[in-house]
Design a protein around this motif. Sequence first.
Motif, PDB file in Angstrom:
ATOM      1  N   ARG A   1       0.833  -1.206   0.000  1.00  0.00           N
ATOM      2  CA  ARG A   1       0.000   0.000   0.000  1.00  0.00           C
ATOM      3  C   ARG A   1       0.870   1.259   0.000  1.00  0.00           C
ATOM      4  NH1 ARG A   1      -3.623  -3.349   3.159  1.00  0.00           N
ATOM      5  NH2 ARG A   1      -2.656  -2.748   5.134  1.00  0.00           N
ATOM      6  N   LYS A   2       1.918   1.266   0.803  1.00  0.00           N
ATOM      7  CA  LYS A   2       2.814   2.419   0.845  1.00  0.00           C
ATOM      8  C   LYS A   2       3.601   2.556  -0.462  1.00  0.00           C
ATOM      9  CE  LYS A   2       1.759   4.009   4.827  1.00  0.00           C
ATOM     10  NZ  LYS A   2       1.120   5.345   4.943  1.00  0.00           N
ATOM     11  N   GLY A   3       4.065   1.429  -0.983  1.00  0.00           N
ATOM     12  CA  GLY A   3       4.874   1.457  -2.187  1.00  0.00           C
ATOM     13  C   GLY A   3       4.103   1.914  -3.409  1.00  0.00           C
ATOM     14  N   ILE A   4       2.903   1.378  -3.594  1.00  0.00           N
ATOM     15  CA  ILE A   4       2.127   1.733  -4.785  1.00  0.00           C
ATOM     16  C   ILE A   4       1.629   3.176  -4.686  1.00  0.00           C
ATOM     17  CG2 ILE A   4      -0.170   0.962  -4.010  1.00  0.00           C
ATOM     18  CD1 ILE A   4       1.401   0.349  -7.484  1.00  0.00           C
TER      19      ILE A   4
ATOM     20  N   LYS B   1      15.769   7.884  -9.471  1.00  0.00           N
ATOM     21  CA  LYS B   1      15.105   8.504  -8.337  1.00  0.00           C
ATOM     22  C   LYS B   1      14.472   7.398  -7.505  1.00  0.00           C
ATOM     23  CE  LYS B   1      11.392  11.758  -7.127  1.00  0.00           C
ATOM     24  NZ  LYS B   1      12.186  12.537  -6.162  1.00  0.00           N
ATOM     25  N   ILE B   2      14.971   7.229  -6.286  1.00  0.00           N
ATOM     26  CA  ILE B   2      14.543   6.114  -5.441  1.00  0.00           C
ATOM     27  C   ILE B   2      13.942   6.648  -4.143  1.00  0.00           C
ATOM     28  CG2 ILE B   2      15.271   4.047  -4.191  1.00  0.00           C
ATOM     29  CD1 ILE B   2      17.466   3.685  -6.279  1.00  0.00           C
ATOM     30  N   ALA B   3      12.771   6.161  -3.798  1.00  0.00           N
ATOM     31  CA  ALA B   3      12.137   6.507  -2.530  1.00  0.00           C
ATOM     32  C   ALA B   3      12.302   5.366  -1.550  1.00  0.00           C
ATOM     33  CB  ALA B   3      10.652   6.792  -2.755  1.00  0.00           C
ATOM     34  N   ARG B   4      12.757   5.687  -0.344  1.00  0.00           N
ATOM     35  CA  ARG B   4      12.889   4.690   0.726  1.00  0.00           C
ATOM     36  C   ARG B   4      11.838   4.981   1.773  1.00  0.00           C
ATOM     37  NH1 ARG B   4      17.275   5.064   3.710  1.00  0.00           N
ATOM     38  NH2 ARG B   4      18.007   7.104   3.024  1.00  0.00           N
ATOM     39  N   ILE B   5      11.036   3.984   2.095  1.00  0.00           N
ATOM     40  CA  ILE B   5       9.898   4.180   2.994  1.00  0.00           C
ATOM     41  C   ILE B   5       9.964   3.179   4.138  1.00  0.00           C
ATOM     42  CG2 ILE B   5       7.377   4.168   3.197  1.00  0.00           C
ATOM     43  CD1 ILE B   5       7.253   4.811   0.199  1.00  0.00           C
ATOM     44  N   ASP B   6       9.805   3.659   5.354  1.00  0.00           N
ATOM     45  CA  ASP B   6       9.607   2.798   6.507  1.00  0.00           C
ATOM     46  C   ASP B   6       8.117   2.683   6.760  1.00  0.00           C
ATOM     47  OD1 ASP B   6      12.159   1.910   7.613  1.00  0.00           O
ATOM     48  OD2 ASP B   6      12.592   4.041   7.859  1.00  0.00           O
ATOM     49  N   ALA B   7       7.604   1.477   6.579  1.00  0.00           N
ATOM     50  CA  ALA B   7       6.166   1.289   6.757  1.00  0.00           C
ATOM     51  C   ALA B   7       5.768   1.243   8.223  1.00  0.00           C
ATOM     52  CB  ALA B   7       5.723  -0.007   6.063  1.00  0.00           C
TER      53      ALA B   7
END
Length: 306
Positions: free
Chosen positions: A55-58, A300-306
């Motif tokens: 969900r966060k990634g999409i 361009k890379i996004a790093r997300i902590d869920a």
Amino acid sequence: MNRREFLKTSALTAVAVAAMSKLPGAALSAAEAPAAGPLPDLVAVRNGTPAEMFRKGIEALGGMKAFVKPGQKVVVKPNIGWDKKPEEAANTNPELVAEIVRQALAAGASEVTVFDHTCNEWQSCYKNSGIAAAVTEAGGKVLPANLKEHYSRVERPEAVKMKNALIHNAILEADVFINVPVLKHHGGAKMSCAMKNFMGLVEDRGFMHRNDLQQCIADAVLYRKPDLNVVDAYRIVTSNGPRGVTLADVKTPKYQLLSRDIVAVDTMAARIIGFPLESIPHLKLGEKLGYGTMDTAKLKIARIDA
């Protein structure tokens, strides 16, 4: 867990964290909305459930509606190759597959089908992986891939080795193709991930093994490039792949990677599992065929902590 297993798990976690920390782009918290401006080329999510991470990634890639339009037929291709339970990590996580199906239908897909050309008996693989039940509950449909009648002959003269192949009809007929591999060790290919997952849409895998496996893995992507790659690295088999022997082969780094670029997403997956890029020749071969880039510093890379 004994001391040896603790050290192995700690080492894998350290490699994965290091790989993520070296990615360009700032980390985002779970509460942050995607930043304004151009969307990322690749999203790396960690520390959530498979569904939460998707969900966060999409969302960071613009939402499922950026990939699926109303009325389109969607095919989701996970790894369901082995008669193994979810905790054994030989197959894609069923929770992730179900969330992708739900979101595709919510985006307006007319139908969402899921299949794999399994290595073990197909009905047992579909059932014991948990994927058949998860897909059905989410509103999708599982398709068999065990008979030649499920495939059609396609030619790709530009391929280096595999210039024609029987390809599953669902892939050929779909408007949208979402590739959902599980990251793991593989005895023949070194790593099984997004490109290697294409072996499950080809009827004659034996040809690929007999005729330069690494090149055939790269050639296979010519038959239908995916619209989205979602790498399941929640649980991964780090040795004795592709199915593992015991749970000692399984680690739980809790990662997920999403990208349109199949070469880039496999390159980052190799860093997470800790395999040298030069040990996986199909990455360079895929780059040579124009599928994407191994030079992730350019992305361009996004790093997300869920």
